[in-house]
Write a protein that holds these residues in place. Structure first.
Motif, PDB file in Angstrom:
ATOM      1  N   GLY A   1       0.713  -1.276   0.020  1.00 43.68           N
ATOM      2  CA  GLY A   1      -0.047  -0.044   0.060  1.00 43.68           C
ATOM      3  C   GLY A   1       0.780   1.126  -0.051  1.00 43.68           C
ATOM      4  N   GLY A   2       1.970   1.052  -0.197  1.00 41.84           N
ATOM      5  CA  GLY A   2       3.157   2.151  -0.036  1.00 41.84           C
ATOM      6  C   GLY A   2       3.476   2.747   1.072  1.00 41.84           C
ATOM      7  N   MET A   3       3.035   2.236   2.560  1.00 40.54           N
ATOM      8  CA  MET A   3       3.500   2.630   3.623  1.00 40.54           C
ATOM      9  C   MET A   3       4.722   2.413   4.051  1.00 40.54           C
ATOM     10  N   SER A   4       5.743   3.401   4.343  1.00 40.78           N
ATOM     11  CA  SER A   4       6.937   3.021   4.901  1.00 40.78           C
ATOM     12  C   SER A   4       7.151   2.175   5.969  1.00 40.78           C
ATOM     13  N   LEU A   5       8.197   1.517   6.216  1.00 41.17           N
ATOM     14  CA  LEU A   5       8.664   0.488   7.249  1.00 41.17           C
ATOM     15  C   LEU A   5       9.006   1.226   8.428  1.00 41.17           C
ATOM     16  N   HIS A   6       8.438   1.219   9.697  1.00 43.86           N
ATOM     17  CA  HIS A   6       8.860   1.679  10.886  1.00 43.86           C
ATOM     18  C   HIS A   6       9.857   0.808  11.507  1.00 43.86           C
ATOM     19  N   ARG A   7       9.550  -0.614  11.399  1.00 46.19           N
ATOM     20  CA  ARG A   7      10.113  -1.437  12.370  1.00 46.19           C
ATOM     21  C   ARG A   7      10.440  -2.818  11.749  1.00 46.19           C
ATOM     22  N   GLN A   8      11.632  -3.399  11.884  1.00 50.15           N
ATOM     23  CA  GLN A   8      11.942  -4.852  11.320  1.00 50.15           C
ATOM     24  C   GLN A   8      11.978  -5.418  12.602  1.00 50.15           C
ATOM     25  N   VAL A   9      11.402  -6.624  12.909  1.00 49.88           N
ATOM     26  CA  VAL A   9      11.437  -7.534  14.049  1.00 49.88           C
ATOM     27  C   VAL A   9      12.346  -8.912  13.494  1.00 49.88           C
ATOM     28  N   PHE A  10      13.166  -9.267  14.374  1.00 49.90           N
ATOM     29  CA  PHE A  10      13.658 -10.680  13.971  1.00 49.90           C
ATOM     30  C   PHE A  10      13.699 -11.423  15.255  1.00 49.90           C
ATOM     31  N   PHE A  11      12.597 -12.354  15.116  1.00 51.90           N
ATOM     32  CA  PHE A  11      12.201 -13.133  16.384  1.00 51.90           C
ATOM     33  C   PHE A  11      12.886 -14.441  16.316  1.00 51.90           C
ATOM     34  N   PHE A  12      13.645 -14.881  17.496  1.00 51.26           N
ATOM     35  CA  PHE A  12      14.231 -16.154  17.793  1.00 51.26           C
ATOM     36  C   PHE A  12      13.433 -16.825  18.650  1.00 51.26           C
ATOM     37  N   GLY A  13      12.630 -17.900  18.429  1.00 52.79           N
ATOM     38  CA  GLY A  13      11.855 -18.787  19.406  1.00 52.79           C
ATOM     39  C   GLY A  13      12.876 -19.641  20.051  1.00 52.79           C
ATOM     40  N   GLY A  14      12.215 -20.469  21.289  1.00 50.94           N
ATOM     41  CA  GLY A  14      13.046 -21.088  22.015  1.00 50.94           C
ATOM     42  C   GLY A  14      13.475 -22.595  21.576  1.00 50.94           C
ATOM     43  N   PHE A  15      13.738 -23.489  22.547  1.00 49.77           N
ATOM     44  CA  PHE A  15      14.026 -24.806  22.302  1.00 49.77           C
ATOM     45  C   PHE A  15      12.489 -25.435  21.901  1.00 49.77           C
ATOM     46  N   ASP A  16      12.125 -25.170  20.515  1.00 47.19           N
ATOM     47  CA  ASP A  16      10.921 -25.677  20.233  1.00 47.19           C
ATOM     48  C   ASP A  16      10.917 -25.729  18.796  1.00 47.19           C
ATOM     49  N   PRO A  17      10.287 -27.276  18.552  1.00 44.89           N
ATOM     50  CA  PRO A  17      10.350 -27.953  17.212  1.00 44.89           C
ATOM     51  C   PRO A  17       9.303 -27.214  16.163  1.00 44.89           C
ATOM     52  N   ARG A  18       8.167 -26.383  16.843  1.00 48.53           N
ATOM     53  CA  ARG A  18       7.332 -25.876  15.948  1.00 48.53           C
ATOM     54  C   ARG A  18       7.633 -24.761  14.809  1.00 48.53           C
ATOM     55  N   SER A  19       7.018 -24.818  13.724  1.00 49.66           N
ATOM     56  CA  SER A  19       7.611 -23.944  12.769  1.00 49.66           C
ATOM     57  C   SER A  19       6.904 -22.432  12.938  1.00 49.66           C
ATOM     58  N   PRO A  20       7.348 -21.498  12.130  1.00 51.99           N
ATOM     59  CA  PRO A  20       6.710 -20.262  12.153  1.00 51.99           C
ATOM     60  C   PRO A  20       5.294 -20.026  11.833  1.00 51.99           C
ATOM     61  N   ARG A  21       4.850 -21.268  11.409  1.00 54.35           N
ATOM     62  CA  ARG A  21       3.309 -21.060  11.394  1.00 54.35           C
ATOM     63  C   ARG A  21       2.721 -20.969  12.717  1.00 54.35           C
ATOM     64  N   HIS A  22       3.405 -21.516  13.529  1.00 55.95           N
ATOM     65  CA  HIS A  22       2.809 -21.833  15.061  1.00 55.95           C
ATOM     66  C   HIS A  22       2.970 -20.314  15.834  1.00 55.95           C
ATOM     67  N   TYR A  23       4.228 -19.741  15.342  1.00 61.38           N
ATOM     68  CA  TYR A  23       4.299 -18.061  15.990  1.00 61.38           C
ATOM     69  C   TYR A  23       3.453 -17.155  15.276  1.00 61.38           C
ATOM     70  N   HIS A  24       3.059 -17.505  13.908  1.00 60.87           N
ATOM     71  CA  HIS A  24       2.323 -16.509  13.495  1.00 60.87           C
ATOM     72  C   HIS A  24       0.647 -16.606  14.148  1.00 60.87           C
ATOM     73  N   ARG A  25       0.314 -17.944  14.099  1.00 63.44           N
ATOM     74  CA  ARG A  25      -1.015 -17.962  14.858  1.00 63.44           C
ATOM     75  C   ARG A  25      -0.961 -17.434  16.352  1.00 63.44           C
ATOM     76  N   LEU A  26       0.029 -17.487  16.892  1.00 59.68           N
ATOM     77  CA  LEU A  26       0.298 -16.918  18.224  1.00 59.68           C
ATOM     78  C   LEU A  26       0.223 -15.561  18.302  1.00 59.68           C
ATOM     79  N   TYR A  27       1.091 -14.850  17.461  1.00 62.99           N
ATOM     80  CA  TYR A  27       1.016 -13.440  17.457  1.00 62.99           C
ATOM     81  C   TYR A  27      -0.416 -12.918  16.814  1.00 62.99           C
ATOM     82  N   ARG A  28      -1.028 -13.499  15.916  1.00 64.10           N
ATOM     83  CA  ARG A  28      -2.415 -13.143  15.704  1.00 64.10           C
ATOM     84  C   ARG A  28      -3.387 -13.290  16.987  1.00 64.10           C
ATOM     85  N   ALA A  29      -3.184 -14.564  17.703  1.00 64.11           N
ATOM     86  CA  ALA A  29      -3.918 -14.628  18.825  1.00 64.11           C
ATOM     87  C   ALA A  29      -3.830 -13.533  19.861  1.00 64.11           C
ATOM     88  N   ALA A  30      -2.589 -13.046  20.148  1.00 65.78           N
ATOM     89  CA  ALA A  30      -2.231 -11.933  21.013  1.00 65.78           C
ATOM     90  C   ALA A  30      -2.941 -10.690  20.540  1.00 65.78           C
TER      91      ALA A  30
END
Length: 389
Positions: free
Chosen positions: A6-35
């Motif tokens: 949509g042409g919006m400039s980027l305010h922040r880039q986040v680089f997230f490192f999960g813990g000792f967890d075999p679940r994929s980024p799909r899990h963390y995407h669901r977790l973020y949406r839930a939050a």
């Protein structure tokens, strides 16, 4: 300038490192949406989370749009830095692996003096990690008493009683231990010990690749903030990756470019620092503390048995990066007493709660920290301002 569709400039880039967890980024995407969904009814701003997409072989990302009540918007690009495939290789729950993990914790790690220090600074953490050993000992004693009584009451040979006892003890131990849910921390300990001793060769190559990825993104970015986030063992990964990135690109955080910040949640960094062979990690920690532009905040709850709130993740306050802030997320102030009591009864859920929205607004909130208008540098500057008398 990096923009969204949509042409919006980027305010922040986040680089997230999960813990000792075999679940994929799909899990963390669901977790973020839930939050976002959990906080939305009480929030005065509107937050929308975009779809997840694979940005590279080791990075998935999605966009987060934050709109304030006055209509002002902020765009955050949230990336999950992947090492879940390596975790998966060290995740088997079969008996042989459990016995191997017990050996690594109570023999190899003990040789480094790690457990002695954990007992001194975080006794609950040691108690939880040793739960499988307690259960193994307790069930063994119980089975031994039953088999002794059985051999006394019947003409059962002693060798046969011993064989039957072991056969009964192993499944009983595993059943009780799994029900008490202490094995996940045992595996975490064992992995950190193996990593420190160089017995996870895939990690070194992955950390270098993730650091290269971060540097590439940073050099292309026109965002206001580059925020690295590490949860649990992910805090150890975040430190290593960011330290390597700083070594490759000393200009990170320099005036005229994006601010550089590190946010650690529920950290267990001392578990790595205290391993005798972990010289490289200790050097990385020193390098990171010496990087003057860095702002580093940590949120770790004293009630979290799997983390080390008593010790800051940077271990030593000395260094040029004086913008260090250790805080408690104060979960007990963000929910009803009944909800908090229930949370404390589930140790694993409590350790994951840093990634969930608060029940009550006004305190620690992972969505606000990662998608809101204030950078960590802004928050640090606000702390430095003198209060009006």
């Amino acid at each position: 300038m990096v923009v969204d569709n949509g042409g919006m400039s980027l305010h922040r880039q986040v680089f997230f490192f999960g813990g000792f967890d075999p679940r994929s980024p799909r899990h963390y995407h669901r977790l973020y949406r839930a939050a976002v969904r959990e906080r939305q009814p009480e929030a005065s701003e509107q937050v929308k989370v975009g779809p997840r997409q694979e940005a590279s072989a080791i990075r998935d990302e999605w966009d987060v749009h934050w709109q304030a009540p006055d209509g002002e918007t902020r765009l955050t690009r949230y990336a999950v830095m992947r090492w879940d495939d390596i975790v998966l290789q060290h995740w088997p729950r079969h008996l042989r692996q459990a016995l191997k993990d017990l050996y690594q914790l109570h023999v190899r790690a003990q040789l480094h003096g790690v457990l002695t220090r954990v007992r001194r600074h975080a006794p609950n953490m040691r108690q939880l990690a040793q739960m499988p050993l307690y259960v193994a000992s307790g069930t063994a004693v119980g089975v031994a008493l039953v088999m002794s009584l059985l051999s006394w009451l019947t003409p059962l040979p002693a060798w046969l009683a011993a064989v039957l006892g072991v056969a009964a003890w192993l499944p009983l131990w595993r059943t009780v231990e799994k029900r008490l849910d202490g094995e996940w921390l045992l595996r975490l300990y064992a992995f950190v010990n193996a990593f420190a001793e160089g017995r996870v060769p895939a990690m070194e190559a992955r950390l270098d690749a993730l650091a290269d990825e971060l540097v590439q993104q940073a050099r292309q970015s026109r965002a206001r903030e580059l925020l690295v986030v590490g949860h649990s063992v992910g805090a150890i990964m975040a430190v290593s990756v960011l330290a390597r990135a700083v070594q490759k690109a000393p200009e990170l955080g320099a005036p005229g470019g994006p601010q550089i910040a590190l946010l650690t949640l529920g950290h267990c960094t001392p578990l790595m620092v205290w391993q005798l062979p972990a010289d490289k990690f200790r050097e990385e920690l020193v390098r990171l503390r010496a990087h003057a532009p860095l702002v580093w905040w940590d949120f770790t709850a004293p009630a979290d048995w799997a983390a080390m709130a008593q010790i800051p993740p940077w271990m030593d306050g000395n260094g040029a990066a004086a913008q260090l802030e250790a805080r408690s997320p104060r979960f007990h102030q963000q929910m009803s007493p009944e909800a908090y009591a229930q949370l404390r009864r589930d140790r694993h859920r409590l350790h994951m709660h840093y990634l969930h929205a608060p029940e009550r607004a006004g305190g620690y909130d992972p969505v606000t920290l990662t998608a809101g208008p204030l950078t960590l540098a802004d928050r640090q500057a606000a702390l430095a301002k003198p209060r009006a008398s």
